[in-house]
Design an enzyme around this catalytic site. Structure first.
Site, PDB file in Angstrom:
ATOM      1  N   LYS A 167       0.822  -1.215   0.000  1.00  0.00           N
ATOM      2  CA  LYS A 167       0.000   0.000   0.000  1.00  0.00           C
ATOM      3  C   LYS A 167       0.857   1.267   0.000  1.00  0.00           C
ATOM      4  O   LYS A 167       0.455   2.296  -0.505  1.00  0.00           O
ATOM      5  CB  LYS A 167      -0.927   0.029   1.216  1.00  0.00           C
ATOM      6  CG  LYS A 167      -0.192   0.041   2.555  1.00  0.00           C
ATOM      7  CD  LYS A 167      -1.171   0.128   3.721  1.00  0.00           C
ATOM      8  CE  LYS A 167      -1.783  -1.216   4.053  1.00  0.00           C
ATOM      9  NZ  LYS A 167      -0.850  -2.206   4.679  1.00  0.00           N
ATOM     10  N   GLU A 188       5.913  -5.971   8.472  1.00  0.00           N
ATOM     11  CA  GLU A 188       5.176  -5.405   7.328  1.00  0.00           C
ATOM     12  C   GLU A 188       5.680  -3.998   7.011  1.00  0.00           C
ATOM     13  O   GLU A 188       4.903  -3.040   7.016  1.00  0.00           O
ATOM     14  CB  GLU A 188       3.682  -5.338   7.658  1.00  0.00           C
ATOM     15  CG  GLU A 188       3.032  -6.663   7.995  1.00  0.00           C
ATOM     16  CD  GLU A 188       1.655  -6.480   8.646  1.00  0.00           C
ATOM     17  OE1 GLU A 188       1.178  -5.332   8.774  1.00  0.00           O
ATOM     18  OE2 GLU A 188       1.066  -7.498   9.033  1.00  0.00           O
ATOM     19  N   SER A 229       2.279   4.199  11.886  1.00  0.00           N
ATOM     20  CA  SER A 229       3.197   4.548  10.804  1.00  0.00           C
ATOM     21  C   SER A 229       3.934   5.834  11.167  1.00  0.00           C
ATOM     22  O   SER A 229       3.360   6.747  11.756  1.00  0.00           O
ATOM     23  CB  SER A 229       2.404   4.725   9.503  1.00  0.00           C
ATOM     24  OG  SER A 229       3.267   4.677   8.414  1.00  0.00           O
ATOM     25  N   HIS A 259       0.859  -3.290  15.017  1.00  0.00           N
ATOM     26  CA  HIS A 259       1.440  -2.192  14.232  1.00  0.00           C
ATOM     27  C   HIS A 259       1.599  -1.022  15.189  1.00  0.00           C
ATOM     28  O   HIS A 259       0.607  -0.539  15.740  1.00  0.00           O
ATOM     29  CB  HIS A 259       0.536  -1.833  13.055  1.00  0.00           C
ATOM     30  CG  HIS A 259       1.237  -1.005  12.012  1.00  0.00           C
ATOM     31  ND1 HIS A 259       1.868   0.183  12.308  1.00  0.00           N
ATOM     32  CD2 HIS A 259       1.422  -1.203  10.692  1.00  0.00           C
ATOM     33  CE1 HIS A 259       2.411   0.676  11.204  1.00  0.00           C
ATOM     34  NE2 HIS A 259       2.167  -0.147  10.212  1.00  0.00           N
TER      35      HIS A 259
HETATM   36  C1  LIG Z   1      -1.515  -3.258   8.451  1.00  0.00           C
HETATM   37  C2  LIG Z   1      -0.409  -2.394   8.007  1.00  0.00           C
HETATM   38  N1  LIG Z   1       0.819  -2.937   7.856  1.00  0.00           N
HETATM   39  C3  LIG Z   1       1.867  -2.202   7.435  1.00  0.00           C
HETATM   40  C4  LIG Z   1       1.735  -0.872   7.132  1.00  0.00           C
HETATM   41  C5  LIG Z   1       2.953  -0.123   6.657  1.00  0.00           C
HETATM   42  O1  LIG Z   1       3.357   0.814   7.572  1.00  0.00           O
HETATM   43  P1  LIG Z   1       4.714   1.629   7.370  1.00  0.00           P
HETATM   44  O2  LIG Z   1       4.689   2.209   6.016  1.00  0.00           O
HETATM   45  O3  LIG Z   1       4.698   2.635   8.440  1.00  0.00           O
HETATM   46  O4  LIG Z   1       5.832   0.650   7.543  1.00  0.00           O
HETATM   47  C6  LIG Z   1       0.482  -0.242   7.314  1.00  0.00           C
HETATM   48  C7  LIG Z   1       0.329   1.187   7.031  1.00  0.00           C
HETATM   49  O5  LIG Z   1      -0.709   1.759   7.109  1.00  0.00           O
HETATM   50  C8  LIG Z   1      -0.603  -1.032   7.740  1.00  0.00           C
HETATM   51  O6  LIG Z   1      -1.829  -0.505   7.892  1.00  0.00           O
END
Ligand SMILES: Cc1ncc(COP(=O)(O)O)c(C=O)c1O
Length: 423
Positions: free
Chosen positions: A80, A284, A211, A208
């Site tokens: 994403k 992640e 972010s 998590h």
């Molecule tokens: C479920 C989940 N995993 C991973 C991420 C990635 O987070 P980051 O870009 O802070 O590593 C997000 C970001 O919104 C998320 O919602």
């Protein structure tokens, strides 16, 4: 009948024809070539559009950095943050896993030949038809944080490998995902009981920390909570084998404050101290891989001079903005930093002689191209006087930027030129 060498070459050429060119030049050389190729005298449309330069080598360097700092933890790239096809191709080819949030993200990753086992469907509230799709494709790992989701999964994918997402303290993060997701610790026993009653296969725990996490100790606290959740599960007869430490890792652009090394120095030993080697540990990360790999260059398309009390100030208008790639200012709470690339057709740094280094600058605001006044990218930049046609560049624009850009007011998304600086 096997293909002849010529036929194979032809097939390869056709495959490559669909792929964009990847330069082997430093990012600044690519920018200069692009800018040089644009003559202000030409009338072809769109030639002065804003553009990104993406350094695929930088993504690869981040991969190597991860392996050296957190060798036990397997990254599942959070697509994403930047589903750019070249980024995804690279990370798929080098064997990373992927964190997907929707059917189309799963489709994109599977189309790159990633095996379903390398995917976690990490969205605790999923559309029913997407769960059915995951079931058809054997994408078994998926998160949940509420009982309703468990009932849905039981109905649509009873053999799924479900992962309980717990709530952590995300108060030190720019984007606090806990407002929306994560089971509080006190609800863990009842959720696990529901899973047991439904005879679901609970394989692990995820979290998590939010972010843009600014505190490495948030990871430590979260791992300890995950340990408690494991203990509760084990006391209820589950045998968990997966810990997912989520995202929230800083990008490579961070020079002071929290760094990836600081997070790794806390997270790695905490995981080792509390989870035996047979527990598989994944993460992640999104921003971590892509933030520093993308630079955007915007064209000055207009200027207004403002006579303030004691000084002259300028308002500049550029051709990508808050409704486009710079949506990260609003949605991702990012700070962006403008730097002058060229003035009057000449590279800015090159126009400065040593004695001119303290060239006069003016308080300047920078605005995107739409007709909305929210479309403001910088309010108090100190810049030399710029004209229409000059270029401003912005580094660290790879995370949560072009993927969430709209075409509001009829502006197109900025194109991407690729380079690879890894040697
Ligand atoms: C479920 C989940 N995993 C991973 C991420 C990635 O987070 P980051 O870009 O802070 O590593 C997000 C970001 O919104 C998320 O919602």
């Amino acid at each position: 009948m096997p293909l002849s060498l010529k036929q194979q070459q032809h097939q390869q050429q056709q495959l490559n024809a669909d792929l964009p060119v990847i330069h082997n030049l430093p990012v600044h050389d690519v920018i200069q070539q692009k800018v040089d190729s644009i003559s202000a005298l030409k009338w072809e449309s769109d030639q002065e559009d804003a553009f990104f330069v993406a350094d695929i080598g930088e993504v690869y360097r981040q991969h190597l950095r991860w392996k050296s700092q957190l060798p036990r933890i397997e990254p599942f790239f959070a697509i994403k943050s930047n589903p750019d096809p070249m980024v995804v191709k690279l990370l798929a080819a080098i064997g990373l896993g992927f964190d997907c949030a929707s059917k189309s993200e799963i489709q994109q990753v599977l189309a790159e030949g990633v095996e379903p086992e390398r995917i976690i469907y990490a969205n605790p509230c999923k559309q029913a038809s997407f769960i059915r799709y995951a079931a058809q494709q054997n994408v078994a790992k998926m998160t949940f944080d509420n009982a309703e989701e468990l009932h849905k999964i039981k109905l649509l994918y009873p053999n799924a490998e479900v992962v309980l997402r717990i709530l952590t303290d995300d108060s030190a993060s720019l984007c606090q995902l806990g407002l929306k997701f994560g089971a509080p610790m006190e609800s863990v026993p009842s959720l696990l009981q529901t899973a047991k009653d439904l005879d679901l296969n609970v394989v692990g725990v995820s979290f998590h920390v939010g972010s843009g996490c600014q505190d490495e100790y948030a990871f430590e606290d979260a791992v300890l909570r995950a340990r408690k959740a494991f203990d509760i599960a084990e006391s209820m007869g589950f045998s968990l084998s997966l810990l997912d430490v989520g995202g929230g890792f800083p990008g490579a652009d961070v020079k002071d404050g929290i760094t990836f090394e600081k997070v790794a120095a806390i997270l790695g030993p905490t995981v080792d101290a509390h989870f035996p080697p047979h527990v598989r540990v994944i993460a992640e990360p999104g921003r971590y891989f892509v933030a520093s790999a993308f630079t955007i260059c915007t064209h000055v398309i207009g200027r207004r001079t403002v006579k303030a009390e004691n000084e002259t100030q300028y308002m500049y208008y550029v051709n990508d903005g808050m409704y486009g790639s710079f949506n990260c200012i609003l949605f991702d709470h990012q700070e962006v930093y403008p730097r002058v690339w060229s003035r009057g057709g000449k590279k800015y740094a090159a126009t400065l002689k040593a004695t001119e280094e303290e060239e006069e600058t003016f308080t300047s605001s920078i605005w995107g191209p739409t007709c909305d006044s929210i479309d403001c990218l910088a309010t108090e930049a100190k810049l030399p006087v710029l004209e229409d046609g000059d270029w401003i560049y912005w580094e660290n624009m790879g995370a949560y930027t072009n993927c969430a850009a709209s075409k509001f007011n009829g502006f197109k998304r900025s194109d991407i030129t690729y380079t690879n600086t890894f040697e």
